[in-house]
Design a protein around this motif. Structure first.
Motif, mmCIF file in Angstrom:
data_model
loop_
_atom_site.group_PDB
_atom_site.id
_atom_site.type_symbol
_atom_site.label_atom_id
_atom_site.label_comp_id
_atom_site.label_asym_id
_atom_site.label_seq_id
_atom_site.Cartn_x
_atom_site.Cartn_y
_atom_site.Cartn_z
ATOM 1 N N LEU A 166 0.840 -1.195 0.000
ATOM 2 C CA LEU A 166 0.000 0.000 0.000
ATOM 3 C C LEU A 166 0.878 1.249 0.000
ATOM 4 N N PHE A 167 0.386 2.283 -0.692
ATOM 5 C CA PHE A 167 1.009 3.602 -0.718
ATOM 6 C C PHE A 167 -0.087 4.621 -0.435
ATOM 7 N N GLY A 168 0.179 5.613 0.411
ATOM 8 C CA GLY A 168 -0.871 6.573 0.723
ATOM 9 C C GLY A 168 -0.364 7.913 1.191
ATOM 10 N N GLU A 169 -1.283 8.842 1.268
ATOM 11 C CA GLU A 169 -1.032 10.168 1.827
ATOM 12 C C GLU A 169 -2.314 10.664 2.456
ATOM 13 N N GLU A 170 -2.168 11.489 3.505
ATOM 14 C CA GLU A 170 -3.332 12.075 4.152
ATOM 15 C C GLU A 170 -2.947 13.422 4.740
ATOM 16 N N SER A 171 -3.913 14.316 4.795
ATOM 17 C CA SER A 171 -3.620 15.645 5.324
ATOM 18 C C SER A 171 -4.851 16.253 5.963
ATOM 19 N N SER A 172 -4.623 17.191 6.873
ATOM 20 C CA SER A 172 -5.681 18.006 7.446
ATOM 21 C C SER A 172 -5.180 19.436 7.489
ATOM 22 N N HIS A 173 -6.070 20.372 7.174
ATOM 23 C CA HIS A 173 -5.702 21.776 7.057
ATOM 24 C C HIS A 173 -6.746 22.629 7.776
ATOM 25 N N LYS A 174 -6.298 23.532 8.622
ATOM 26 C CA LYS A 174 -7.191 24.455 9.284
ATOM 27 C C LYS A 174 -7.440 25.628 8.355
ATOM 28 N N VAL A 175 -8.650 25.659 7.758
ATOM 29 C CA VAL A 175 -8.993 26.698 6.792
ATOM 30 C C VAL A 175 -9.401 27.983 7.492
ATOM 31 N N SER A 176 -10.142 27.860 8.582
ATOM 32 C CA SER A 176 -10.577 29.016 9.369
ATOM 33 C C SER A 176 -10.771 28.560 10.806
ATOM 34 N N GLU A 177 -11.268 29.440 11.663
ATOM 35 C CA GLU A 177 -11.491 29.088 13.053
ATOM 36 C C GLU A 177 -12.576 28.034 13.213
ATOM 37 N N THR A 178 -13.466 27.911 12.235
ATOM 38 C CA THR A 178 -14.582 26.958 12.339
ATOM 39 C C THR A 178 -14.543 25.852 11.289
ATOM 40 N N THR A 179 -13.611 25.907 10.359
ATOM 41 C CA THR A 179 -13.581 24.948 9.257
ATOM 42 C C THR A 179 -12.167 24.434 9.013
ATOM 43 N N THR A 180 -12.046 23.113 8.849
ATOM 44 C CA THR A 180 -10.771 22.498 8.501
ATOM 45 C C THR A 180 -10.965 21.529 7.339
ATOM 46 N N LEU A 181 -9.891 21.111 6.725
ATOM 47 C CA LEU A 181 -9.919 20.244 5.553
ATOM 48 C C LEU A 181 -9.185 18.944 5.823
ATOM 49 N N LYS A 182 -9.804 17.821 5.486
ATOM 50 C CA LYS A 182 -9.165 16.520 5.651
ATOM 51 C C LYS A 182 -9.368 15.680 4.405
ATOM 52 N N GLN A 183 -8.311 14.994 3.975
ATOM 53 C CA GLN A 183 -8.422 14.081 2.844
ATOM 54 C C GLN A 183 -7.415 12.945 3.002
ATOM 55 N N ARG A 184 -7.736 11.796 2.380
ATOM 56 C CA ARG A 184 -6.866 10.624 2.482
ATOM 57 C C ARG A 184 -6.979 9.800 1.197
ATOM 58 N N LEU A 185 -5.843 9.469 0.610
ATOM 59 C CA LEU A 185 -5.780 8.675 -0.616
ATOM 60 C C LEU A 185 -4.841 7.503 -0.389
ATOM 61 N N VAL A 186 -5.310 6.278 -0.677
ATOM 62 C CA VAL A 186 -4.490 5.077 -0.519
ATOM 63 C C VAL A 186 -4.628 4.221 -1.771
ATOM 64 N N TYR A 187 -3.483 3.721 -2.260
ATOM 65 C CA TYR A 187 -3.465 2.874 -3.453
ATOM 66 C C TYR A 187 -2.880 1.519 -3.078
#
Length: 245
Positions: A166-187
């Protein structure tokens, strides 16, 4: 993956988020969230759908334990004929142990059933190494790779078992005080009967009042080996309400 899946993934990366900033806080306490969405229709035909997803993690300066689950059920009745359109259930977890400021080791397990998608049941165990590309108050971004064992039974009665990289990456990003971003991709490149698999997950959770959130999420799955008449790609896009803790 087909162009539609890639377009949905790009869209999710642009606008989707989940309340993950608090989940990565190394305070030794459980943090997570639950989101639920659904629809009910009646008349000449009737249908009902329900989707839920949950995740929780406990992190310290040395390690992190993450748990997750996703469910999707759909049923349609037309002209007296009942049809199950979705019956997905996936649960899993992963344990990360920091080997230093950047490197970490991990071990994980996952179980899944998705009969409408051709999978009677699938179980997998894996382990490997990861690297923190970015780790600060606003952004966490990791890459990881490892080796595991997968056992799959399809709805046509066939089975496939064996080792799988398996190969993968994942991240989370704080976009604002009330909103963040999360994503994950695995192959998962597979040889023989296992075939190739890929998974992509992203979500949106914007805090609206206290711990309550407005959520949108995307879960996309690709498998090169499916029963005859079954599509190789499944996409689930949801909008609903949730609660974070």
């Amino acid at each position: 993956m087909p162009r539609l899946t890639l377009a949905l993934a790009a869209f999710a990366l642009t606008v989707a988020s989940q309340t993950t900033q608090a989940q990565d806080t190394p305070d030794g306490k459980w943090h997570g969230g639950l989101s639920v969405s659904g629809a009910l229709a009646s008349g000449n035909s009737s249908s009902k759908t329900l989707a839920a997803n949950a995740d929780a993690s406990l992190a310290t300066a040395e390690d992190k334990l993450s748990l997750y689950g996703i469910a999707n059920y759909g049923r349609n009745k037309n002209a007296g004929v009942d049809t199950t359109t979705a019956d997905l259930l996936r649960v899993g977890g992963r344990y990360d142990f920091n080997l230093g400021p950047q490197w970490f080791s991990f071990g994980g397990a996952e179980g899944e059933t998705n009969k409408a998608g051709g999978v009677r049941d699938r179980y997998s165990l894996n382990g490997g190494l990861g690297y923190h590309l970015v780790k600060d108050d606003a952004t966490n971004w990791d890459i990881f790779s490892g080796l595991g064992y997968t056992a799959t039974r399809l709805t046509d009665g066939s089975e496939a078992n064996g080792a799988q990289v398996l190969f993968g990456e994942e991240s989370s990003h704080k976009v604002s005080e009330t909103t963040t971003l999360k994503q994950r991709l695995v192959y998962y490149p597979g040889g023989g009967d296992l075939g190739n698999r890929a998974t992509f997950d992203a979500g949106l959770a914007t805090q609206i009042l206290g711990g309550w959130t407005l959520n949108a999420g995307l879960a996309s799955r690709y498998s090169s080996r499916v029963p005859v008449g079954t599509k190789k790609t499944d996409n689930l896009f949801t909008v609903g309400f949730g609660y974070k803790f």
